[in-house]
Design an enzyme around this catalytic site. Structure first.
Site, PDB file in Angstrom:
ATOM      1  N   GLU B  69       0.801  -1.228   0.000  1.00  0.00           N
ATOM      2  CA  GLU B  69       0.000   0.000   0.000  1.00  0.00           C
ATOM      3  C   GLU B  69       0.832   1.274   0.000  1.00  0.00           C
ATOM      4  O   GLU B  69       0.504   2.247  -0.689  1.00  0.00           O
ATOM      5  CB  GLU B  69      -0.969   0.012   1.198  1.00  0.00           C
ATOM      6  CG  GLU B  69      -2.132  -0.970   1.082  1.00  0.00           C
ATOM      7  CD  GLU B  69      -1.772  -2.386   1.513  1.00  0.00           C
ATOM      8  OE1 GLU B  69      -0.636  -2.590   2.008  1.00  0.00           O
ATOM      9  OE2 GLU B  69      -2.607  -3.297   1.356  1.00  0.00           O
ATOM     10  N   HIS B 138     -10.930  -4.713   9.184  1.00  0.00           N
ATOM     11  CA  HIS B 138     -11.501  -4.582   7.831  1.00  0.00           C
ATOM     12  C   HIS B 138     -12.851  -3.861   7.849  1.00  0.00           C
ATOM     13  O   HIS B 138     -13.659  -4.058   6.950  1.00  0.00           O
ATOM     14  CB  HIS B 138     -11.714  -5.961   7.194  1.00  0.00           C
ATOM     15  CG  HIS B 138     -10.461  -6.701   6.855  1.00  0.00           C
ATOM     16  ND1 HIS B 138      -9.643  -7.247   7.809  1.00  0.00           N
ATOM     17  CD2 HIS B 138      -9.879  -6.997   5.659  1.00  0.00           C
ATOM     18  CE1 HIS B 138      -8.625  -7.852   7.220  1.00  0.00           C
ATOM     19  NE2 HIS B 138      -8.743  -7.716   5.915  1.00  0.00           N
TER      20      HIS B 138
END
Lengths: 323, 336
Positions: B69, B138
């Protein structure tokens, strides 16, 4: 390209190194006399790296730089007036006083910016390389960083992306032996930082970073590979910073003898000896004098400029839409 | 492209389809636009948003990345600086934590730090929110993190039409824009214009008008607030429902005007209360001329100050539901 045999090239190389040296000596002095605020990171002793590397670049090529970035700026051809004005907090500075020493960029010379975050510029360099590749361009990106960056996650991620996508990036590590006070010997298990290249499947080479010729040769080879679509290279240039990490450094982590031994390998003095057969004493003295005069002129011009204005501060956060 | 489309035509699309349509139209319109992210290519995106775009635009422009990321966002920053218009997908907004240096210290600050010499025209899309049983790493709603950083724009589309229109505006914008989509909305359907019609950043949408209180909600809470408003109406309480749509820039004027008219404000967010963005909206209301018109204290209904739990009944209990909004709104009106 041989930097020592052709008088014009030798002069340019020497002038670049002297300009970096004089610029940084001047800001060191201004700071010591309380005429400059903030902090700064000096690269005195490391001038051969940007001088040798940037001579391998063309117009249109990009660089990313670091918190110790005055040398990269100067070697890429930035305006000394605007650099000095930025450090002196003037409206005419590169960043209009909003960035200071750690954030000078010069879009005109492809300098995408110094960076206050160690390894921050490494994935950015990969991205600039990706832009070039998507446009089918021929430009190359040189990403400068120090030894400290090589243990950051951003470094790993940026180098890996450049490697897997064969991006036209040259990673130039200025190994000056210390990340602030942490020595390379304590921070790495590998002997040479260039060994890390193998982990990404790219070539890695270690060169004498106090010899602009050695730096130039390695970076030129890497630039050639990059332009040919053969992907990135890691060039480790071993050098040494004479001054402390920043203005608060008391040099408690290294010895006077160590610093002295590196000062004896002064890259500028070495290069002056190497070009003795090409440039006369008078030529060499002229390079020094010209550098000193350019820096003095930059200080004079900057001092005469208006202070950076706070009037439009909040308006400067966002770019205006062109649609 | 626009020539063959009827400017007045709308179809029913899902929120995910609306995002995909915006991405496709932006890539057709501007060759500088490209996508990069984890599994955005052949896989079609973890939530199926990018779908078949790789077949239409190829692997160069719909670029699969390693799980990296920080590198992905950094590459987008660099590409944007070098003249491209990258759109990053971060698979779950929680993973932006891996990329925060490039978002906060690089993308957000470069234009300002460099004295305006460079711009970073990039979009970062990421799904947030709970409700899928994916638990604490998440499921977060992290909009307040981004809204706190000058230099970023922050967008939270709540309808399919806005998912398309706000994204197109974000892609046009010369600044880094964080677009926080909501996982539970991806399958929701609604009318979406066929043409690439921009929805300007910084305009609060008035989703419903009622005189008894103003409910301000973001993300998936907008549809819950609208459902609650119907129940409240059956009880004789008329609610206005406002959707700021963008947190930065924030159109607080529309919110202040509505609260001035109703005298009551209920601010609803999925994110935990402490440090959440509705605290900012509450402050804007009480700092404004609406203060003198308040008939009740400004009320917040937020997620609990807990990580999102796994078990469905626990997950449900951690964030506002329709019945919670009905209860809070009803109490606010009856008590004051």
């Amino acid at each position: 390209m041989d930097l020592t045999k052709d008088a014009a090239v030798a002069r340019e190389t020497l002038r670049t190194m002297w300009t970096i040296r004089r610029f940084e000596e001047a800001v060191d002095d201004l700071f010591a006399r309380g005429l400059m605020h903030g902090t700064m990171h000096l690269s005195i002793g490391q001038e051969a790296v940007p001088a040798g590397a940037c001579l391998a670049l063309r117009e249109g090529d990009y660089i990313t730089s670091t918190h110790r970035g005055h040398g990269h700026c100067i070697a890429r051809g930035a305006e000394l007036d605007a650099m000095m004005a930025e450090l002196l907090a003037k409206e005419t500075g590169y960043c209009r006083g909003r960035g200071g020493s750690m954030h000078i960029a010069d879009v005109a010379t492809g300098n995408l910016g110094a960076n206050g975050i160690v390894a921050g510029g490494v994935p950015i360099a990969a991205g600039a390389g990706l832009a070039v590749k998507l446009r089918r361009g021929e430009q190359v990106v040189v990403s400068f960083f120090g030894d400290g960056a090589v243990n950051e996650g951003a470094w790993h991620e940026g180098v890996n992306l450049a490697a897997i996508w064969d991006l036209p990036v040259v990673f130039v590590c200025e190994n000056n032996h210390y990340g602030m006070s942490m020595s390379v010997g304590k921070a790495f298990k590998v002997q040479r930082l260039a060994e890390r290249a193998a982990a990404y499947g790219i070539p890695g080479v270690t060169v004498d970073g106090n010899d602009p010729q050695a730096v130039h040769d390695a970076v030129s080879d890497a630039v050639h590979r990059a332009r040919a679509g053969q992907g990135p290279t890691l060039v480790e240039a071993v050098t040494y910073r004479w001054k402390g990490h920043s203005k608060s450094d008391k040099n408690l982590y290294r010895t006077r003898e160590e610093i002295e031994s590196w000062r004896e390998q002064d890259p500028i003095a070495r290069f002056e000896r190497a070009v003795a057969g090409t440039l006369s004493e008078v030529d060499i003295a002229a390079c020094r004098d010209e550098a000193r005069e350019r820096v003095r002129e930059a200080i004079r011009t900057a001092n005469a400029a208006p202070d950076a204005s706070a009037d439009s501060l909040t308006d400067a956060v966002y770019a205006r839409s062109d649609r | 492209m626009t020539a063959v489309l009827d400017a007045t035509s709308t179809r029913t699309l899902t929120y995910a389809e609306a995002v995909r349509e915006a991405l496709g139209q932006a890539m057709e319109d501007d060759e500088r636009v490209f996508l990069l992210g984890e599994d955005v290519g052949t896989y079609g995106g973890a939530f199926g948003v990018t779908g078949d775009l790789v077949h239409r635009f190829g692997e160069e422009r719909v670029r699969d990345t390693p799980i990296s990321e920080l590198g992905i966002v950094g590459a987008a920053v660099g590409a944007a600086l070098a003249g491209m218009r990258p759109i990053v997908e971060i698979q779950f907004s929680d993973f932006t934590a891996q990329a925060m240096d490039q978002i906060v210290n690089q993308a957000a600050k470069i234009h300002f730090m460099l004295g305006g010499a460079a711009t970073v025209p990039m979009v970062l899309r990421a799904p947030g929110g709970s409700g899928t049983g994916a638990a604490a790493q998440h499921s977060q709603s992290l909009e307040a993190w981004f809204a706190h950083v000058p230099g970023l724009k922050v967008v939270m589309p709540a309808t399919p039409a806005d998912a398309k229109g706000l994204l197109l505006a974000a892609i046009d914008d010369p600044n880094p824009v964080i677009v926080l989509e909501h996982k539970l909305l991806y399958k929701q359907s609604g009318p979406v214009p066929e043409v690439p019609e921009r929805v300007r950043l910084g305009e609060t949408a008035v989703r419903r008008t009622g005189g008894d209180l103003t409910i301000v909600a973001t993300g998936v809470m907008v549809s819950r607030a609208l459902e609650a408003a119907e129940t409240l109406a059956a009880q004789g309480i008329q609610a206005s429902v406002l959707d700021p749509r963008t947190l930065r820039p924030l159109d607080d004027r529309t919110i202040v005007d509505s609260v001035t008219a109703t005298g009551r404000a209920l601010l609803v967010q999925e994110a935990p209360k402490t440090g959440g963005f509705m605290g900012e909206i509450a402050a804007r209301i009480v700092e404004s001329s609406a203060f003198g018109h308040l008939r009740a204290p400004v009320a917040r209904l937020c997620g609990l100050d807990v990580p999102i739990p796994y078990a469905p009944q626990l997950e449900r209990a951690a964030v506002p539901q329709v019945e919670d909004i009905v209860r809070e709104a009803s109490e606010l009106v009856k008590r004051w």
